[in-house]
Enzyme design. Structure first.
Site, mmCIF file in Angstrom:
data_model
loop_
_atom_site.group_PDB
_atom_site.id
_atom_site.type_symbol
_atom_site.label_atom_id
_atom_site.label_comp_id
_atom_site.label_asym_id
_atom_site.label_seq_id
_atom_site.Cartn_x
_atom_site.Cartn_y
_atom_site.Cartn_z
ATOM 1 N N CYS A 137 69.169 26.763 20.503
ATOM 2 C CA CYS A 137 69.177 27.745 21.585
ATOM 3 C C CYS A 137 70.074 27.282 22.723
ATOM 4 O O CYS A 137 69.643 26.515 23.598
ATOM 5 C CB CYS A 137 67.751 27.993 22.090
ATOM 6 S SG CYS A 137 67.698 29.179 23.443
ATOM 7 N N CYS A 140 68.784 28.217 26.193
ATOM 8 C CA CYS A 140 67.703 27.379 26.725
ATOM 9 C C CYS A 140 68.219 26.003 27.132
ATOM 10 O O CYS A 140 67.805 25.461 28.150
ATOM 11 C CB CYS A 140 66.611 27.161 25.676
ATOM 12 S SG CYS A 140 66.227 28.574 24.647
ATOM 13 N N ASP A 141 69.092 25.424 26.329
ATOM 14 C CA ASP A 141 69.414 23.997 26.483
ATOM 15 C C ASP A 141 70.829 23.709 26.953
ATOM 16 O O ASP A 141 71.160 22.542 27.193
ATOM 17 C CB ASP A 141 69.188 23.286 25.127
ATOM 18 C CG ASP A 141 67.748 23.400 24.660
ATOM 19 O OD1 ASP A 141 66.856 23.476 25.533
ATOM 20 O OD2 ASP A 141 67.508 23.423 23.440
#
Ligand code: NAP
Length: 314
Positions: A137, A140-141
């Protein structure tokens, strides 16, 4: 609220665009609707940074679109519960029991909109270094990879779109793809080719993710020559497609060789009162637009099933 005897008219498995649209349409048809979601409402769009091809929005963040879809379905009376579905029983008399980590729910009709999850590379080091440089992701990261070297594996829309997003943070983004041509949309390929931070390694696959505490490099293998070499990387983002979430389904629900629930454009499965919408169904194009189309069709097909209406065209 469940209807008579605690039985919902429709239970929808999955709160991605297909499931939330099915919920919206079913709730507007004044059916009692429960949506079950094991992760983030929005499904794949909840972890997509930017969406530029959903009509009406020139650009919208995936989580924003997900929140809007959820709010709209709930405003019409659909109920959303966070629970992982573990099984589905097809009881005599047409009542279905959806078994979840939060208890059982009974329904007259079920819409399977459980989507899919990222396919793993399946190479040594991937699982061990997951969360320590291996991520599925970018949204997200991505921010953890400021000024770092990252590789993105795959040649589809996801690899290119998320790779482009990673250029905001990373020093260099290298697309590693097993073929010399890409299946990503030309507009994304053009943007990536023109980007000064992006490089390409084609005709190669990842053979191993290397590193002690964190990802330090990958070992690549040339598909044709078999030659292997190491490439430095602090982040590895596999975007090599998706595996359908259909393992919880009973044998009565037919699936194809990829594990997708067999259902046509009308979303009907071989089991009366069970419908399949979105990425879980075999289809030519997997987009938010096609998922929401399936969701609305599934809701109307469920309504017709519940009311005994036979025709499915408007
Ligand atoms: P995808 O289109 O199936 O692409 C997967 C990519 O990974 C392909 O390039 C494939 O290579 C490669 N691959 C598969 N297995 C591999 C393996 N074991 N090792 C190395 N490479 C492997 O998947 P996706 O990019 O996740 O997209 C899924 C769907 O969502 C698609 O329909 C896509 O159009 C849609 N989507 C759309 C957008 C958008 O419209 N902006 C954004 C994201 C996703 P080959 O090409 O050689 O098969």
């Amino acid at each position: 609220m469940a209807g008579d005897g605690g039985i919902f008219d429709v239970v929808i498995v999955g709160a991605g665009p297909a499931g939330l649209t099915a919920a919206l349409y079913a709730a507007r048809a004044r059916l009692t609707v429960l949506v079950l979601e094991k992760g983030l409402p929005g499904g794949q769009i909840a972890t997509t940074n930017e969406i530029e091809n959903y009509p009406g929005y020139r650009s919208i963040a995936g989580p924003d679109l997900a929140a809007r879809m959820q709010e709209q379905a709930e405003a019409q009376g659909a109920r959303l519960e966070m629970a992982e579905v573990a099984g589905l029983s097809l009881d005599a008399g047409g009542i279905k029991t959806v078994r979840t980590t939060a208890g059982d729910y009974r329904a007259r009709a079920v819409v399977i909109a459980s989507g899919s999850e990222p396919r793993r590379l399946g190479v040594p080091g991937e699982e061990r270094l997951r969360g320590r440089g291996v991520s599925y992701c970018a949204t997200c990261d991505g921010a953890f990879f400021q000024d770092k070297e990252v590789i993105v594996v795959g040649g589809g829309d996801s690899a290119f779109q998320e790779g482009l997003f990673l250029t905001r943070y990373a020093r260099r983004v290298t697309i590693v793809h097993r073929r010399d041509t890409f299946r990503a949309q030309p507009v994304l390929v053009e943007k990536m080719r023109a980007h000064p931070k992006v490089s390409f390694v084609t005709g190669a696959v990842v053979e191993e993710v290397l590193g002690d505490e964190r990802v330090e490099a990958v070992r690549l293998r040339h598909v044709k020559t078999g030659e292997t070499w190491e490439m430095r990387a602090e982040g590895v983002f596999p975007y090599i497609g998706h595996v359908p979430n259909s393992a919880f389904l009973p044998d009565e629900i037919e699936r194809d060789e990829q594990g997708r629930v067999v259902a046509g454009e009308d979303t009907r499965t071989g089991v009366p009162g069970v419908f399949a919408a979105g990425d879980i169904r075999p289809k030519m194009l997997r987009q938010i637009t096609t998922a929401v189309a399936d969701g609305s069709t599934a809701a109307m097909a469920a309504e017709h099933y519940l009311t005994g209406t036979t025709s499915l065209s408007y």
